[in-house]
Design a protein around this motif. Structure first.
Motif, short mmCIF file in Angstrom:
data_model
loop_
_atom_site.label_atom_id
_atom_site.label_comp_id
_atom_site.label_asym_id
_atom_site.label_seq_id
_atom_site.Cartn_x
_atom_site.Cartn_y
_atom_site.Cartn_z
N SER A 47 0.94 -1.20 0.00
CA SER A 47 0.04 0.12 0.04
C SER A 47 0.95 1.28 -0.06
CB SER A 47 -0.99 0.15 1.23
OG SER A 47 -0.14 0.04 2.54
N SER A 48 2.11 1.19 0.10
CA SER A 48 3.20 2.47 -0.01
C SER A 48 4.32 2.00 -0.42
CB SER A 48 3.16 2.68 1.70
OG SER A 48 4.10 3.50 1.87
N ILE A 93 7.74 1.31 -2.00
CA ILE A 93 8.34 0.27 -3.03
C ILE A 93 7.20 -0.76 -3.28
CG2 ILE A 93 9.96 -1.67 -3.32
CD1 ILE A 93 11.98 0.08 -1.55
N ARG A 125 -1.53 -3.34 6.95
CA ARG A 125 -2.51 -3.00 8.03
C ARG A 125 -3.51 -2.14 7.68
NH1 ARG A 125 1.81 -1.00 12.18
NH2 ARG A 125 2.28 -0.18 10.25
N SER A 126 -3.25 -0.72 7.42
CA SER A 126 -4.32 0.06 7.22
C SER A 126 -5.08 0.18 6.37
CB SER A 126 -3.42 1.63 7.17
OG SER A 126 -4.27 2.55 6.47
N ASP A 151 -1.91 -7.65 9.97
CA ASP A 151 -0.53 -7.11 10.58
C ASP A 151 0.38 -8.56 10.30
OD1 ASP A 151 1.71 -6.87 12.40
OD2 ASP A 151 0.53 -5.50 13.23
N VAL A 152 1.50 -8.41 9.89
CA VAL A 152 2.35 -9.61 9.50
C VAL A 152 2.77 -10.27 10.74
CG1 VAL A 152 3.17 -8.86 7.13
CG2 VAL A 152 4.27 -8.33 9.44
N ASN A 171 7.57 -7.83 1.33
CA ASN A 171 8.20 -6.62 1.08
C ASN A 171 8.13 -5.53 2.73
OD1 ASN A 171 8.83 -3.93 -0.15
ND2 ASN A 171 6.72 -3.75 0.23
N TYR A 211 17.94 -2.79 12.72
CA TYR A 211 17.44 -2.79 11.24
C TYR A 211 18.39 -3.80 10.51
CZ TYR A 211 15.98 -1.44 6.65
OH TYR A 211 15.62 -1.17 5.30
N LYS A 240 17.74 -7.38 8.49
CA LYS A 240 17.85 -7.78 7.26
C LYS A 240 18.83 -8.43 6.82
CE LYS A 240 14.59 -4.60 5.70
NZ LYS A 240 13.49 -5.19 4.92
N PRO A 248 19.26 0.70 -2.08
CA PRO A 248 19.75 1.82 -1.48
C PRO A 248 18.58 2.60 -0.85
CG PRO A 248 19.79 2.41 -3.78
CD PRO A 248 19.04 0.94 -3.51
N THR A 255 15.64 4.67 -0.86
CA THR A 255 14.59 4.84 -1.47
C THR A 255 13.51 5.50 -1.45
OG1 THR A 255 15.05 2.57 -2.09
CG2 THR A 255 13.14 3.34 -3.18
N THR A 287 10.53 7.14 -0.43
CA THR A 287 9.34 6.56 -0.07
C THR A 287 8.69 7.40 1.20
OG1 THR A 287 10.19 5.16 1.75
CG2 THR A 287 9.77 4.30 -0.70
N1 LIG Z 1 12.83 3.29 1.60
C1 LIG Z 1 14.12 3.06 1.85
O1 LIG Z 1 15.15 3.58 1.77
C2 LIG Z 1 14.28 1.51 1.65
C3 LIG Z 1 13.32 0.43 2.04
N2 LIG Z 1 13.77 -0.73 1.98
C4 LIG Z 1 12.82 -1.79 2.31
O2 LIG Z 1 11.86 -1.82 1.57
C5 LIG Z 1 10.60 -2.08 2.18
C6 LIG Z 1 9.67 -1.28 1.81
O3 LIG Z 1 9.99 -0.04 2.52
P1 LIG Z 1 9.35 1.42 2.06
O4 LIG Z 1 8.30 1.24 0.71
O5 LIG Z 1 10.26 2.46 2.25
O6 LIG Z 1 8.20 1.43 3.32
P2 LIG Z 1 7.04 2.31 3.62
O7 LIG Z 1 6.86 2.80 4.93
O8 LIG Z 1 6.64 3.17 2.61
O9 LIG Z 1 5.69 1.21 3.42
C7 LIG Z 1 5.70 0.11 4.23
C8 LIG Z 1 4.87 -0.84 3.98
O10 LIG Z 1 4.64 -1.87 4.89
C9 LIG Z 1 3.35 -1.92 5.57
N3 LIG Z 1 3.66 -2.68 6.80
C10 LIG Z 1 4.31 -1.95 7.79
N4 LIG Z 1 4.17 -2.74 9.04
C11 LIG Z 1 3.39 -3.87 8.77
C12 LIG Z 1 2.98 -4.85 9.56
N5 LIG Z 1 3.17 -4.88 10.77
N6 LIG Z 1 1.87 -5.61 9.05
C13 LIG Z 1 1.73 -5.44 7.58
N7 LIG Z 1 2.25 -4.59 6.75
C14 LIG Z 1 2.90 -3.79 7.30
C15 LIG Z 1 2.92 -0.63 5.33
O11 LIG Z 1 1.42 -0.62 5.45
P3 LIG Z 1 0.78 -0.26 6.95
O12 LIG Z 1 1.73 0.62 7.75
O13 LIG Z 1 -0.68 0.29 6.65
O14 LIG Z 1 0.69 -1.67 7.66
C16 LIG Z 1 3.27 -0.16 3.96
O15 LIG Z 1 2.27 -0.70 2.94
C17 LIG Z 1 10.95 -2.38 3.53
O16 LIG Z 1 11.03 -3.62 3.92
C18 LIG Z 1 12.20 -1.60 3.62
O17 LIG Z 1 13.00 -2.05 4.84
C19 LIG Z 1 15.11 -1.30 1.68
C20 LIG Z 1 16.03 -0.32 1.32
C21 LIG Z 1 15.80 1.02 1.46
#
Ligand SMILES: NC(=O)C1=CN([C@@H]2O[C@H](COP(=O)(O)OP(=O)(O)OC[C@H]3O[C@@H](n4cnc5c(N)ncnc54)[C@H](OP(=O)(O)O)[C@@H]3O)[C@@H](O)[C@H]2O)C=CC1
Ligand SMILES: CCCCCCCCCCCCCCCC(=O)[C@@H](N)CO
Length: 330
Positions: free
Chosen positions: A46-47, A49, A69-70, A95-96, A118, A186, A190, A217, A219, A221
């Protein structure tokens, strides 16, 4: 003259022999994983990547499901994908960290061809100032949550209808290839995904299931925007060694990596170097990449040590300036 041409012959023969040898031994063997008309299930879809991945998979003709979740963010994501592609994605609010909730969602979604694990949370901070609740949050969501997803999805992946090769992809981070200041929890979460992925690949290869580990790297978001509000200055300095990418660019690299069945999926040129530097005992399907890994091993270790030299220089300088509490906003 005769000596020179013999030397030339050797210089050519050695790499060719190595290439041939690698061609014979790389395992698992190369594979292509189609996504058109197949079910792609993306957590954290939902957000950021995950959302960018959902857009691209839908554009390429996959049936897409997203889980987070949301409910509100899921609905917004669904609307935006529908607007852009005309395709309706299925949404699951769970929630995972809750195995039963995840299992219910997956059972409702049905057989899965490509699972993208993801979801992830990142709260930076030196371990000394970080709360144990924050540490646990990263371990629970990033690691335990991934176990929940894979455990619940495996029976559904095995039940896939058209029987083609399937994929389980995990979103790691370059901080899952090298430990970074401010990321003790973190990075641990990972790095953990790598052990999971290497062992899992051996367990599921006989079922034609292929594991990919993606290493982005920084990203752009919503997650990174939040993180930046409290990132230690040194974390930003060290992470800047690899620049920043857009979510769409990372999603494209990730999807290409998944489709080519690559175990390690780097996203930028620094990531490419990192993947060679940390090749270790990971499987490698590409003969060419295996060749580069073998030939470049010594030199790349030297480059890695230069990076550490540079990072420890920054840390030294920072301390010399007497900054012991070093959050971006202080
Ligand atoms: N952005 C960056 O710089 C980088 C990100 N990554 C990795 O990429 C992935 C995505 O990151 P990014 O897109 O930035 O993250 P965002 O915070 O933008 O999005 C995170 C997503 O995960 C969901 N989420 C979070 N917690 C839970 C939960 N407990 N259960 C189910 N869903 C959950 C959120 O939805 P909701 O909150 O509604 O549950 C949302 O859809 C992550 O694993 C991150 O570690 C890796 C390298 C760099
Ligand atoms: C041998 C050669 C090495 C080459 C370059 C090494 C560069 C390493 C930089 C690591 C950056 C880590 C960013 C993590 C982003 C992330 O995951 C957070 N935004 C939280 O999501």
């Amino acid at each position: 003259m005769a000596d020179l041409s013999f030397l030339g012959f050797l210089v050519l023969l050695l790499p060719l022999t190595l290439l041939l040898l690698l061609y014979l031994i790389v395992r698992p063997k190369p594979v292509r994983i189609p996504i058109k008309d197949r079910h792609v299930f993306i957590t954290g879809g939902s957000s950021g990547i995950g959302l960018a991945l959902a857009h691209q998979a839908a554009k390429e003709g996959a049936r897409v499901s997203i889980l987070a979740r949301s409910g509100k963010k899921l609905e917004e994501a669904k609307q935006s994908i529908q607007l852009a592609t005309g395709i309706e994605v299925a949404t699951y609010s769970a929630d995972v960290r809750d195995f039963d909730a995840v299992k219910t969602a997956l059972d409702e979604a049905g057989p899965v061809d490509v699972l993208v694990v993801n979801q992830g949370v990142f709260v930076p901070g030196e371990l000394e100032v970080q709360s144990l609740d924050e540490v646990r949050l990263m371990i629970d969501v990033n690691i335990t949550g991934s176990f929940h997803m894979i455990k619940a999805a495996l029976p559904l992946i095995k039940k896939r209808q058209n029987g083609g090769p399937a994929s389980i992809a995990l979103m790691s981070s370059q901080a899952g290839q090298v430990g970074i200041y401010g990321y003790t929890a973190y990075s641990a979460s990972k790095f953990g995904l790598r052990g999971l992925a290497e062992a899992l690949q051996q367990e599921v290869i006989a079922d034609d299931i292929h594991v990919s580990l993606i290493f982005p790297p920084d990203t752009e978001t919503p997650g990174l925007e939040e993180e930046n509000k409290r990132r230690p200055r040194l974390t930003s300095i060290i992470a800047a060694s690899s620049g920043a990418m857009k979510a769409d660019e990372v999603a494209k690299k990730a999807l290409d990596g998944i489709k080519s069945g690559s175990f390690i999926v780097p996203c930028n040129s620094e990531g490419f170097l990192l993947s060679i530097a940390t090749a270790g005992l990971s499987p490698q399907r590409s003969v060419l990449m295996a060749f580069v890994e073998v030939v470049a091993a010594g030199l790349i270790r030297f480059v890695a040590l230069c990076f550490q030299w540079n990072w420890y220089g920054s840390i030294e300088k920072w301390h010399a300036r007497g900054k012991s509490v070093n959050h971006a906003d202080l």
